[in-house]
Scaffold this motif. Structure first.
Motif, PDB file in Angstrom:
ATOM      1  N   VAL A 173       0.824  -1.207   0.000  1.00 17.26           N
ATOM      2  CA  VAL A 173       0.000   0.000   0.000  1.00 17.26           C
ATOM      3  C   VAL A 173       0.860   1.260   0.000  1.00 17.26           C
ATOM      4  O   VAL A 173       0.747   2.108  -0.888  1.00 17.26           O
ATOM      5  N   TRP A 174       1.727   1.395   0.984  1.00 14.07           N
ATOM      6  CA  TRP A 174       2.394   2.687   1.180  1.00 14.07           C
ATOM      7  C   TRP A 174       3.649   2.874   0.345  1.00 14.07           C
ATOM      8  O   TRP A 174       4.189   3.976   0.285  1.00 14.07           O
ATOM      9  N   ILE A 175       4.142   1.804  -0.262  1.00 16.94           N
ATOM     10  CA  ILE A 175       5.297   1.974  -1.152  1.00 16.94           C
ATOM     11  C   ILE A 175       4.867   1.764  -2.603  1.00 16.94           C
ATOM     12  O   ILE A 175       4.959   2.684  -3.422  1.00 16.94           O
ATOM     13  N   ALA A 176       4.342   0.563  -2.937  1.00 19.62           N
ATOM     14  CA  ALA A 176       4.017   0.276  -4.350  1.00 19.62           C
ATOM     15  C   ALA A 176       2.843   1.140  -4.834  1.00 19.62           C
ATOM     16  O   ALA A 176       2.955   1.844  -5.847  1.00 19.62           O
ATOM     17  N   TRP A 177       1.724   1.099  -4.100  1.00 16.92           N
ATOM     18  CA  TRP A 177       0.551   1.875  -4.542  1.00 16.92           C
ATOM     19  C   TRP A 177       0.862   3.369  -4.535  1.00 16.92           C
ATOM     20  O   TRP A 177       0.541   4.090  -5.475  1.00 16.92           O
ATOM     21  N   TRP A 178       1.490   3.821  -3.458  1.00 14.42           N
ATOM     22  CA  TRP A 178       1.765   5.253  -3.348  1.00 14.42           C
ATOM     23  C   TRP A 178       2.662   5.736  -4.485  1.00 14.42           C
ATOM     24  O   TRP A 178       2.456   6.808  -5.057  1.00 14.42           O
ATOM     25  N   ALA A 179       3.684   4.925  -4.823  1.00 10.98           N
ATOM     26  CA  ALA A 179       4.605   5.310  -5.901  1.00 10.98           C
ATOM     27  C   ALA A 179       3.851   5.455  -7.215  1.00 10.98           C
ATOM     28  O   ALA A 179       4.025   6.436  -7.944  1.00 10.98           O
ATOM     29  N   VAL A 180       2.994   4.476  -7.520  1.00 11.26           N
ATOM     30  CA  VAL A 180       2.235   4.530  -8.775  1.00 11.26           C
ATOM     31  C   VAL A 180       1.293   5.732  -8.761  1.00 11.26           C
ATOM     32  O   VAL A 180       1.159   6.458  -9.746  1.00 11.26           O
ATOM     33  N   LEU A 181       0.646   5.958  -7.618  1.00  8.82           N
ATOM     34  CA  LEU A 181      -0.333   7.050  -7.530  1.00  8.82           C
ATOM     35  C   LEU A 181       0.306   8.413  -7.751  1.00  8.82           C
ATOM     36  O   LEU A 181      -0.126   9.186  -8.609  1.00  8.82           O
ATOM     37  N   ILE A 182       1.357   8.704  -6.992  1.00  9.69           N
ATOM     38  CA  ILE A 182       1.868  10.083  -6.981  1.00  9.69           C
ATOM     39  C   ILE A 182       2.863  10.345  -8.106  1.00  9.69           C
ATOM     40  O   ILE A 182       3.022  11.482  -8.538  1.00  9.69           O
ATOM     41  N   LEU A 183       3.541   9.309  -8.569  1.00  8.59           N
ATOM     42  CA  LEU A 183       4.542   9.545  -9.607  1.00  8.59           C
ATOM     43  C   LEU A 183       4.015   9.307 -11.022  1.00  8.59           C
ATOM     44  O   LEU A 183       4.582   9.798 -11.983  1.00  8.59           O
ATOM     45  N   VAL A 184       2.924   8.566 -11.147  1.00  4.15           N
ATOM     46  CA  VAL A 184       2.403   8.269 -12.489  1.00  4.15           C
ATOM     47  C   VAL A 184       0.932   8.668 -12.617  1.00  4.15           C
ATOM     48  O   VAL A 184       0.578   9.508 -13.453  1.00  4.15           O
ATOM     49  N   ALA A 185       0.076   8.062 -11.794  1.00  2.00           N
ATOM     50  CA  ALA A 185      -1.369   8.192 -12.022  1.00  2.00           C
ATOM     51  C   ALA A 185      -1.846   9.640 -11.912  1.00  2.00           C
ATOM     52  O   ALA A 185      -2.476  10.161 -12.832  1.00  2.00           O
ATOM     53  N   VAL A 186      -1.568  10.292 -10.789  1.00  2.00           N
ATOM     54  CA  VAL A 186      -2.103  11.651 -10.599  1.00  2.00           C
ATOM     55  C   VAL A 186      -1.486  12.651 -11.585  1.00  2.00           C
ATOM     56  O   VAL A 186      -2.218  13.386 -12.250  1.00  2.00           O
ATOM     57  N   PRO A 187      -0.156  12.709 -11.749  1.00  5.24           N
ATOM     58  CA  PRO A 187       0.390  13.731 -12.651  1.00  5.24           C
ATOM     59  C   PRO A 187      -0.024  13.546 -14.102  1.00  5.24           C
ATOM     60  O   PRO A 187      -0.198  14.518 -14.823  1.00  5.24           O
ATOM     61  N   PHE A 188      -0.172  12.302 -14.553  1.00 11.51           N
ATOM     62  CA  PHE A 188      -0.413  12.090 -15.980  1.00 11.51           C
ATOM     63  C   PHE A 188      -1.854  11.707 -16.313  1.00 11.51           C
ATOM     64  O   PHE A 188      -2.311  11.949 -17.420  1.00 11.51           O
ATOM     65  N   LEU A 189      -2.550  11.100 -15.354  1.00 10.23           N
ATOM     66  CA  LEU A 189      -3.900  10.600 -15.660  1.00 10.23           C
ATOM     67  C   LEU A 189      -4.967  11.198 -14.753  1.00 10.23           C
ATOM     68  O   LEU A 189      -6.130  10.770 -14.793  1.00 10.23           O
ATOM     69  N   GLY A 190      -4.612  12.132 -13.910  1.00 12.13           N
ATOM     70  CA  GLY A 190      -5.596  12.804 -13.063  1.00 12.13           C
ATOM     71  C   GLY A 190      -6.277  11.850 -12.101  1.00 12.13           C
ATOM     72  O   GLY A 190      -5.627  11.172 -11.317  1.00 12.13           O
ATOM     73  N   ARG A 191      -7.603  11.787 -12.206  1.00 14.13           N
ATOM     74  CA  ARG A 191      -8.370  10.963 -11.283  1.00 14.13           C
ATOM     75  C   ARG A 191      -8.497   9.509 -11.751  1.00 14.13           C
ATOM     76  O   ARG A 191      -9.420   8.802 -11.331  1.00 14.13           O
ATOM     77  N   ALA A 192      -7.610   9.052 -12.628  1.00 12.75           N
ATOM     78  CA  ALA A 192      -7.745   7.688 -13.162  1.00 12.75           C
ATOM     79  C   ALA A 192      -7.777   6.654 -12.039  1.00 12.75           C
ATOM     80  O   ALA A 192      -8.456   5.635 -12.146  1.00 12.75           O
ATOM     81  N   TRP A 193      -7.043   6.920 -10.943  1.00  7.52           N
ATOM     82  CA  TRP A 193      -7.071   5.964  -9.841  1.00  7.52           C
ATOM     83  C   TRP A 193      -8.496   5.786  -9.323  1.00  7.52           C
ATOM     84  O   TRP A 193      -8.937   4.671  -9.035  1.00  7.52           O
TER      85      TRP A 193
END
Lengths: 448, 154
Positions: free
Chosen positions: A57-77
């Motif tokens: 949760v706090w390493i794998a998910w967080w990394a994907v969320l803040i470094l990829v999903a939010v900056p490039f895909l917005g609310r895709a998560w």
């Protein structure tokens, strides 16, 4: 209108997002992983960096969320988030798509006086106050995750649509604010078509899909914060009048419509928590770590005062002084609100720079934990014994410095746009000073 | 102005690359041996920050006051592991300026992933370059970049 490119013009992209199955399969898989995280949090080793609940949760998910999903895909998560899924199933009385019968929800409308994100702001702050414990103790993480799911279920059984996501989810407010900087948006193609359409199936639903789960009428949508990219409107629209656009970065930020004080405050809460986290989790000060961890101790109250004071008082207070110095032609409240959106790019860059360091040091735990999720001595993938070593060793300072400089540039440029729209060109100068101060502080914490 | 408008991004990028390539002056002290007696406890190193000059020979004697701790120096890839009563020692030449994180490399408790310190070798070039780059970014945004608005206003 600045340049837009509708990716739905490719038939395979349209099929991918209009079909329920791809999204459904991802959500169900993530729900299974989520339940696994809760289970492992309770039953697995109490050593956080050897437990799937913490590492997943706090390493794998967080990394994907803040470094990829939010900056490039917005609310895709949000479109694949498993947290509201059980509540949605109960609310809709269906596991996949409308079935012509109601679910088990009272279907009440979310109270008007709570239609803002102040509760999300408070929820995020509370999580931040306990983050040193939540991030390191698997059992606590499991209870927090389960608590969020139960809250989402409870809200879905009483209120209509995804009220939990829009008004309560502590991560939702974070994603919503920064999604406005992302180069992806769902918008109406021709407003006249929507205005003339009397059924408004995108809001009320039809046999093809549910009415907007986020309670948003697409015609009135001007910012990404109120769109969860669930694609229900694509399914229900009978006029093919919606576009999924690639757009310039930060396109939502400098505009007249949709700026809100609660969201403006979110920008400061996120700046304050990024600075505090960088000091607590990446700094060399053991006393600060102890203070953040010893919940209830006098030192913890000091930490709480620092976090809350910085995020809710000092940072917005300094900014409001700058707004005043810029001699706005708007009311103080309006000027403060519209100009705070200029800080979104810098905030996103600060979180990305912090997360890079955090993830670079901890990503080496991922493969061993995937091989032994409970920490019980398994070795499913043969990687359980892999030695810990940080990654990005020589590149990290360059990446962090580059990210922060880019965030500073982008924030000041956004402030110029806001100033141009409101006929307030002087607005940019206090923002530039504020941005320089914040960037310098974060650079010192990360690289000093 | 039109020519400048066309070239502004290229100029901005070239200056940014120049800023990144600029040398940062370092202290010109004669290299010497620096001995640090570092005590590790849950979840801190004492002293937390070690300051040396480029070229210094660094000796770190690690002691633990509670459980087993490691001390890993990022960027130099050297490690010491100490148990209570059993100190360990690492020796290396700090030949690269910068700030390097010290991290505990042996799981030692809940906050283990965040237990760290810093080794400062001279002036950290990335701190100064980052600051200069950010200032350049702010300047560029203030005076050269056109503001972008949702309304398409320029």
């Amino acid at each position: 209108m600045t340049a837009r490119f509708d990716v739905l013009r490719y038939p395979w992209v349209r099929r991918l997002v209009v079909s329920r199955w791809p999204q459904y399969l991802v959500r169900v898989t993530l729900l299974a992983l989520f339940l696994l995280a809760v289970l492992v949090g309770w039953l697995g080793t109490p050593v956080g960096n050897r437990n799937f609940a913490i590492v997943g949760v706090w390493i794998a998910w967080w990394a994907v969320l803040i470094l990829v999903a939010v900056p490039f895909l917005g609310r895709a998560w949000c479109s694949v988030c498993p947290l509201p899924l059980p509540g949605e199933w109960l609310q809709q009385g269906s596991l996949l798509g409308p079935r012509g019968r109601g679910g088990w929800s009272l279907g009440r409308r979310w109270p008007r006086r709570w239609r803002h994100i102040w509760l999300q702001n408070a929820g995020f702050t509370v999580l931040a106050l306990f983050s040193a414990v939540i991030l390191t103790r698997p059992g606590v993480t499991a209870w927090v995750l389960l608590g969020l799911v139960l809250l989402a279920v409870g809200v879905s059984l009483v209120y209509e649509r995804r009220a939990f996501c829009r008004y309560l989810c502590p991560v939702g407010g974070f994603i919503g604010l920064y999604a406005q900087a992302a180069p992806l948006e769902l918008r109406v193609k021709d407003p006249a078509v929507c205005a003339a359409h009397t059924e408004k199936a995108c809001y009320t639903g039809n046999e093809q899909g549910f009415g907007c789960p986020w309670g948003t009428f697409p015609l009135g949508m001007v910012r990404n914060d109120v769109c969860g990219l669930c694609f229900e409107c694509l399914r229900t629209c009978t006029y093919d009048n919606l576009a999924l656009n690639i757009r310039p970065l930060g396109a939502d930020l400098a505009q007249r419509r949709g700026a809100k004080l609660d969201e403006a405050f979110k920008a400061f809460i996120l700046l304050g928590s990024a600075l505090t986290y960088a000091a607590v989790f990446l700094g060399p000060w053991g006393a600060l770590k102890d203070a953040a961890y010893d919940v209830g101790a006098p030192s913890w109250w000091g930490y709480a005062a620092l976090l809350v004071g910085l995020s809710w008082v000092i940072l917005p207070g300094l900014f409001s002084l700058g707004v005043w110095a810029g001699r706005p032609r708007l009311s103080w409240r309006r000027a403060f609100t519209v100009l705070a959106y200029a800080l979104v790019p810098l905030g996103l860059a600060m979180w990305a720079a912090f997360s890079l360091a955090f993830v670079a040091a901890s990503v080496a735990y991922v493969l061993p934990v995937l091989s032994d999720p409970f920490g019980w001595g398994w070795d499913l993938l043969g990687t359980a014994g892999w030695a810990w070593r940080p990654v990005l060793d020589g590149w990290l300072p360059l990446l962090q410095a580059g990210l922060l400089a880019l965030g500073a540039f982008w924030s000041v440029r956004t402030a110029r746009g806001i100033g141009a729209i409101w006929g307030w060109p002087r607005a940019v100068y206090p923002v530039a000073g504020y941005v320089a101060l914040m960037t310098g502080g974060m650079l010192w914490l990360l690289l000093g | 102005m039109r020519n400048f408008g066309e070239w502004r991004w290229g100029i901005g990028l070239v200056v940014a690359v120049l800023v990144l390539g600029l040398p940062v002056p370092q202290p010109q002290a004669k290299p010497q041996e620096r001995v640090f007696r570092v005590t590790a406890r849950q979840f801190a190193f004492e002293p937390p920050v070690l300051q040396v000059n480029p070229g210094d020979r660094v000796v770190i004697e690690l002691r633990s006051s509670d459980v087993v701790h490691g001390l890993y120096v990022e960027g130099y890839d050297v490690e010491a592991v100490a148990e209570p009563g059993q100190p360990d020692r690492i020796v290396f030449v700090a030949d690269r300026p910068g700030t390097y994180r010290l991290r505990c490399s042996v799981t030692c408790g809940d906050l283990h992933p965040f237990m760290g310190g810093k080794l400062r070798v001279g002036r950290n070039p990335w701190l100064w370059k980052g600051a200069a780059l950010a200032l350049w970014g702010v300047t560029l945004a203030l005076f050269a970049a056109r503001p972008r608005t949702r309304e398409g206003g320029r």
